[in-house]
Scaffold this motif. Structure first.
Motif, short mmCIF file in Angstrom:
data_model
loop_
_atom_site.label_atom_id
_atom_site.label_comp_id
_atom_site.label_asym_id
_atom_site.label_seq_id
_atom_site.Cartn_x
_atom_site.Cartn_y
_atom_site.Cartn_z
N GLY A 169 33.52 56.82 42.64
CA GLY A 169 34.32 57.88 43.24
C GLY A 169 35.81 57.56 43.21
N PHE A 170 36.15 56.27 43.40
CA PHE A 170 37.56 55.88 43.35
C PHE A 170 38.12 56.05 41.94
N TYR A 171 37.35 55.63 40.94
CA TYR A 171 37.82 55.80 39.55
C TYR A 171 37.93 57.28 39.19
N ARG A 172 37.04 58.11 39.70
CA ARG A 172 37.13 59.55 39.48
C ARG A 172 38.39 60.10 40.15
N TYR A 173 38.69 59.61 41.35
CA TYR A 173 39.92 60.03 42.05
C TYR A 173 41.15 59.66 41.22
N LEU A 174 41.17 58.44 40.66
CA LEU A 174 42.32 58.03 39.83
C LEU A 174 42.47 58.93 38.61
N ALA A 175 41.34 59.31 38.00
CA ALA A 175 41.40 60.15 36.81
C ALA A 175 41.91 61.56 37.12
N ASN A 176 41.60 62.06 38.31
CA ASN A 176 41.92 63.45 38.64
C ASN A 176 43.13 63.62 39.54
N LYS A 177 43.74 62.54 40.00
CA LYS A 177 44.78 62.70 41.02
C LYS A 177 46.05 63.36 40.50
N ASP A 178 46.37 63.24 39.24
CA ASP A 178 47.58 63.84 38.69
C ASP A 178 47.34 65.20 38.05
N LEU A 227 44.96 46.24 40.04
CA LEU A 227 44.47 45.00 40.63
C LEU A 227 42.96 45.10 40.78
N LYS A 228 42.24 44.70 39.75
CA LYS A 228 40.79 44.93 39.68
C LYS A 228 40.01 44.20 40.76
N GLY A 229 40.39 42.99 41.12
CA GLY A 229 39.62 42.23 42.09
C GLY A 229 39.61 42.83 43.48
N ASP A 230 40.67 43.54 43.82
CA ASP A 230 40.77 44.11 45.16
C ASP A 230 40.02 45.42 45.30
N ILE A 231 39.72 46.08 44.21
CA ILE A 231 39.06 47.39 44.28
C ILE A 231 37.71 47.28 44.95
N PHE A 232 36.93 46.29 44.57
CA PHE A 232 35.60 46.12 45.16
C PHE A 232 35.71 45.90 46.67
N PHE A 233 36.64 45.05 47.08
CA PHE A 233 36.81 44.76 48.50
C PHE A 233 37.19 46.00 49.29
N TYR A 234 38.21 46.73 48.82
CA TYR A 234 38.67 47.91 49.55
C TYR A 234 37.61 49.01 49.57
N CYS A 235 36.93 49.23 48.46
CA CYS A 235 35.90 50.27 48.41
C CYS A 235 34.76 49.96 49.36
N ARG A 236 34.34 48.70 49.39
CA ARG A 236 33.25 48.32 50.28
C ARG A 236 33.68 48.43 51.74
N LYS A 245 38.24 61.13 53.43
CA LYS A 245 37.97 60.36 52.22
C LYS A 245 39.16 60.36 51.28
N ASN A 246 39.87 61.47 51.21
CA ASN A 246 41.05 61.55 50.34
C ASN A 246 42.12 60.56 50.80
N GLU A 247 42.32 60.42 52.10
CA GLU A 247 43.30 59.47 52.62
C GLU A 247 42.87 58.04 52.33
N ARG A 248 41.57 57.77 52.41
CA ARG A 248 41.08 56.43 52.07
C ARG A 248 41.31 56.12 50.60
N MET A 249 41.09 57.13 49.74
CA MET A 249 41.32 56.96 48.29
C MET A 249 42.80 56.69 48.03
N LYS A 250 43.68 57.42 48.70
CA LYS A 250 45.13 57.20 48.54
C LYS A 250 45.50 55.78 48.95
#
Length: 104
Positions: free
Chosen positions: A69-78, A52-61, A36-41
């Motif tokens: 979970g993706f937004y949480r990953y972005l908040a915590n990745k650094d 790029l907001k429009g692509d997030i839905f496509f990639y997550c689905r 899952k971490n590699e998918r988030m990366k």
């Protein structure tokens, strides 16, 4: 010949398909075969860290990752790892006590 074999394998329902073009192999994997971490990366890379907001839905689905979970990953990745300073502090304590033990 490699592309035809890959397409035939895809038609048969194989999970992993190998395409060979000019002796280079390209692998396609199912989302559950990648951590899952590699998918988030990957999503962060493709969406320029969520800009790029429009692509997030496509990639997550597509990669079976929740947007929350993706937004949480972005908040915590650094953020630094919670035990990141432990080896440094342990080393300092070891030096201090080894020096004081040699004095006694």
């Amino acid at each position: 010949a490699g592309i035809e074999a890959g397409l035939a394998a895809a038609r048969l329902g194989c999970r992993t398909v190998v395409f060979t073009i000019n002796s280079q192999c390209f692998f396609r994997r199912e989302p559950f075969e990648v951590s899952k971490n590699e998918r988030m990366k990957f999503i962060a890379l493709k969406t320029k860290d969520g800009k790029l907001k429009g692509d997030i839905f496509f990639y997550c689905r597509t990669l079976h990752v929740s947007r929350q979970g993706f937004y949480r990953y972005l908040a915590n990745k650094d953020r630094p790892w919670k035990y990141g300073l432990v080896p440094e502090r342990t080393g300092k304590l070891y030096k201090y006590f080894s020096m004081s033990a040699s004095i006694i």
